[in-house]
Design a protein around this motif. Structure first.
Motif, PDB file in Angstrom:
ATOM      1  N   ILE A 166       0.840  -1.208   0.000  1.00 29.61           N
ATOM      2  CA  ILE A 166       0.000   0.000   0.000  1.00 29.61           C
ATOM      3  C   ILE A 166       0.868   1.248   0.000  1.00 29.61           C
ATOM      4  CG2 ILE A 166      -1.669   1.347   1.329  1.00 29.61           C
ATOM      5  CD1 ILE A 166      -2.971  -1.219   2.208  1.00 29.61           C
ATOM      6  N   GLN A 167       1.893   1.250   0.827  1.00 31.18           N
ATOM      7  CA  GLN A 167       2.803   2.392   0.868  1.00 31.18           C
ATOM      8  C   GLN A 167       3.525   2.569  -0.459  1.00 31.18           C
ATOM      9  OE1 GLN A 167       5.453   2.179   4.216  1.00 31.18           O
ATOM     10  NE2 GLN A 167       3.804   2.193   5.740  1.00 31.18           N
ATOM     11  N   LEU A 168       3.894   1.464  -1.084  1.00 31.53           N
ATOM     12  CA  LEU A 168       4.563   1.553  -2.386  1.00 31.53           C
ATOM     13  C   LEU A 168       3.623   2.167  -3.416  1.00 31.53           C
ATOM     14  CD1 LEU A 168       6.790  -1.135  -4.042  1.00 31.53           C
ATOM     15  CD2 LEU A 168       4.952  -0.097  -5.364  1.00 31.53           C
ATOM     16  N   LEU A 169       2.358   1.728  -3.432  1.00 29.33           N
ATOM     17  CA  LEU A 169       1.402   2.240  -4.413  1.00 29.33           C
ATOM     18  C   LEU A 169       1.105   3.717  -4.187  1.00 29.33           C
ATOM     19  CD1 LEU A 169      -1.133  -0.743  -4.635  1.00 29.33           C
ATOM     20  CD2 LEU A 169       0.723  -0.178  -6.218  1.00 29.33           C
ATOM     21  N   ASP A 170       1.130   4.151  -2.937  1.00 30.54           N
ATOM     22  CA  ASP A 170       0.870   5.562  -2.629  1.00 30.54           C
ATOM     23  C   ASP A 170       1.879   6.486  -3.292  1.00 30.54           C
ATOM     24  OD1 ASP A 170      -1.422   5.233  -1.138  1.00 30.54           O
ATOM     25  OD2 ASP A 170      -0.355   4.998   0.765  1.00 30.54           O
ATOM     26  N   ARG A 171       3.063   5.959  -3.591  1.00 32.98           N
ATOM     27  CA  ARG A 171       4.121   6.794  -4.176  1.00 32.98           C
ATOM     28  C   ARG A 171       4.159   6.728  -5.695  1.00 32.98           C
ATOM     29  NH1 ARG A 171       6.952   4.261   0.186  1.00 32.98           N
ATOM     30  NH2 ARG A 171       7.956   2.834  -1.288  1.00 32.98           N
ATOM     31  N   ARG A 224      -6.856  -4.706  -1.334  1.00 33.41           N
ATOM     32  CA  ARG A 224      -7.683  -4.999  -2.504  1.00 33.41           C
ATOM     33  C   ARG A 224      -8.334  -3.727  -3.050  1.00 33.41           C
ATOM     34  NH1 ARG A 224      -8.807 -10.254  -3.720  1.00 33.41           N
ATOM     35  NH2 ARG A 224      -8.116 -11.840  -2.232  1.00 33.41           N
ATOM     36  N   LYS A 225      -8.789  -2.871  -2.160  1.00 41.30           N
ATOM     37  CA  LYS A 225      -9.384  -1.616  -2.603  1.00 41.30           C
ATOM     38  C   LYS A 225      -8.342  -0.748  -3.294  1.00 41.30           C
ATOM     39  CE  LYS A 225     -12.676  -1.540   1.264  1.00 41.30           C
ATOM     40  NZ  LYS A 225     -13.057  -0.830   2.520  1.00 41.30           N
ATOM     41  N   LYS A 226      -7.145  -0.705  -2.735  1.00 39.59           N
ATOM     42  CA  LYS A 226      -6.078   0.115  -3.310  1.00 39.59           C
ATOM     43  C   LYS A 226      -5.674  -0.385  -4.682  1.00 39.59           C
ATOM     44  CE  LYS A 226      -3.105   3.492  -2.714  1.00 39.59           C
ATOM     45  NZ  LYS A 226      -3.537   4.904  -2.449  1.00 39.59           N
ATOM     46  N   MET A 227      -5.652  -1.703  -4.844  1.00 40.18           N
ATOM     47  CA  MET A 227      -5.210  -2.289  -6.110  1.00 40.18           C
ATOM     48  C   MET A 227      -6.173  -2.009  -7.255  1.00 40.18           C
ATOM     49  SD  MET A 227      -3.660  -5.968  -4.837  1.00 40.18           S
ATOM     50  CE  MET A 227      -3.726  -6.642  -6.511  1.00 40.18           C
ATOM     51  N   CYS A 228      -7.403  -1.595  -6.944  1.00 39.28           N
ATOM     52  CA  CYS A 228      -8.361  -1.262  -8.005  1.00 39.28           C
ATOM     53  C   CYS A 228      -7.851  -0.119  -8.880  1.00 39.28           C
ATOM     54  CB  CYS A 228      -9.713  -0.877  -7.403  1.00 39.28           C
ATOM     55  SG  CYS A 228     -10.609  -2.255  -6.643  1.00 39.28           S
ATOM     56  N   GLY A 229      -6.964   0.693  -8.331  1.00 40.40           N
ATOM     57  CA  GLY A 229      -6.471   1.849  -9.068  1.00 40.40           C
ATOM     58  C   GLY A 229      -5.213   1.601  -9.871  1.00 40.40           C
ATOM     59  N   TYR A 230      -4.763   0.328  -9.942  1.00 41.51           N
ATOM     60  CA  TYR A 230      -3.489   0.051 -10.602  1.00 41.51           C
ATOM     61  C   TYR A 230      -3.532  -1.268 -11.357  1.00 41.51           C
ATOM     62  CZ  TYR A 230      -1.966   3.551  -7.222  1.00 41.51           C
ATOM     63  OH  TYR A 230      -1.861   4.691  -6.475  1.00 41.51           O
ATOM     64  N   ASN A 231      -2.741  -1.340 -12.412  1.00 42.82           N
ATOM     65  CA  ASN A 231      -2.389  -2.619 -13.018  1.00 42.82           C
ATOM     66  C   ASN A 231      -1.070  -3.050 -12.403  1.00 42.82           C
ATOM     67  OD1 ASN A 231      -4.567  -2.764 -14.882  1.00 42.82           O
ATOM     68  ND2 ASN A 231      -3.500  -1.387 -16.279  1.00 42.82           N
ATOM     69  N   LEU A 232      -1.012  -4.278 -11.918  1.00 42.06           N
ATOM     70  CA  LEU A 232       0.211  -4.795 -11.327  1.00 42.06           C
ATOM     71  C   LEU A 232       0.575  -6.109 -12.008  1.00 42.06           C
ATOM     72  CD1 LEU A 232      -1.595  -3.516  -8.691  1.00 42.06           C
ATOM     73  CD2 LEU A 232       0.602  -3.962  -7.618  1.00 42.06           C
TER      74      LEU A 232
END
Length: 253
Positions: free
Chosen positions: A89-94, A147-155
């Protein structure tokens, strides 16, 4: 039905039947799947198995898959020669644009590139709505923050080096996996493999294997025609699977 195609030639590389209750990951144990050195293996999350990723890498091949939520990711602590779990989550925030991170994944500590790409807001909202709907269907009262955070990204995770698979091309490469989905759609819509009336088991087995033979027959003809167009014409022309197999069905069976 487990179906693997060699995408460059469009040919069936493996076809394997199991009972409907078996987990998709059991396919790796079937011995039906051949890994070519230097090849790129694309598969969906249903086939995710950590040790299989390691096996693909050991064979001198590469894998590309979406990241599976809650699979641990690690970074290496050089001074102590250990691996430290990261907070995704912290990684995605950046993340503000497509980027990649050299990490290790799973209990097996497999070296990977984690490629992260933000998606448009409308895509994020659509994914979040779908996530809530699926959670209600499965009886989950709430979803994790990850899971909610990952909705905003393709990983994506891959062991292919950037010289072979640049991060900007990852989505384009992974979309090739939809050729499998297209073939299944053709089998259902054109060849009616899922339209089964009530019948005894012996008649069903005859129907099933007869239909599968027709499918393989049609696929081989399509592969031959497509290869002919690509290599025997001045301009590289691409043949439509849908139209080709529709004609083959009409003329052959």
């Amino acid at each position: 039905m487990h179906y693997c195609i060699e995408l460059l030639q469009g040919k069936a590389d493996a076809f394997y039947l199991t009972d409907g209750a078996s987990n998709d990951t059991a396919y790796w144990d079937s011995g039906q799947f051949q890994i070519a050195q230097g090849g790129l293996v694309l598969f969906d999350l249903g086939y995710w198995r950590g040790r299989q990723l390691g096996y693909i890498a050991e064979q001198g091949a590469y894998f590309l898959s979406r990241y599976r939520a809650n699979i641990s990711l690690y970074k290496q602590v050089v001074q102590q020669d250990k691996h430290e779990k990261i907070d995704l989550i912290q990684l995605l925030d950046r993340v503000s644009d497509i980027e990649e991170h050299q990490l290790w994944i799973g209990q097996e500590k497999i070296g990977i590139r984690l490629i992260v790409e933000p998606v448009p807001e409308q895509v994020r909202k659509a994914r979040h709505t779908r996530l809530k709907r699926e959670s209600c269907k499965k009886g989950r009262k709430s979803n994790t923050d990850l899971r909610k955070k990952m909705c905003g990204y393709n990983l994506w995770v891959t062991n292919a080096p950037a010289t072979i698979l640049p991060k900007e091309k990852t989505r384009e490469y992974y979309r090739l996996r939809w050729q499998i989905e297209l073939m299944f759609k053709i089998w259902k819509s054109l060849l009616k493999i899922d339209k089964i009336e009530r019948m005894n088991i012996f008649r069903f087995e005859c129907y099933l294997y007869g239909t599968l033979i027709a499918i393989m027959f049609s696929t081989e003809i399509f592969s031959f025609l497509q290869a002919s167009l690509l290599h025997q014409t001045e301009k590289s022309l691409e043949l439509s699977e849908w139209k080709a197999i529709k004609i083959i069905k009409k003329k052959s069976f």
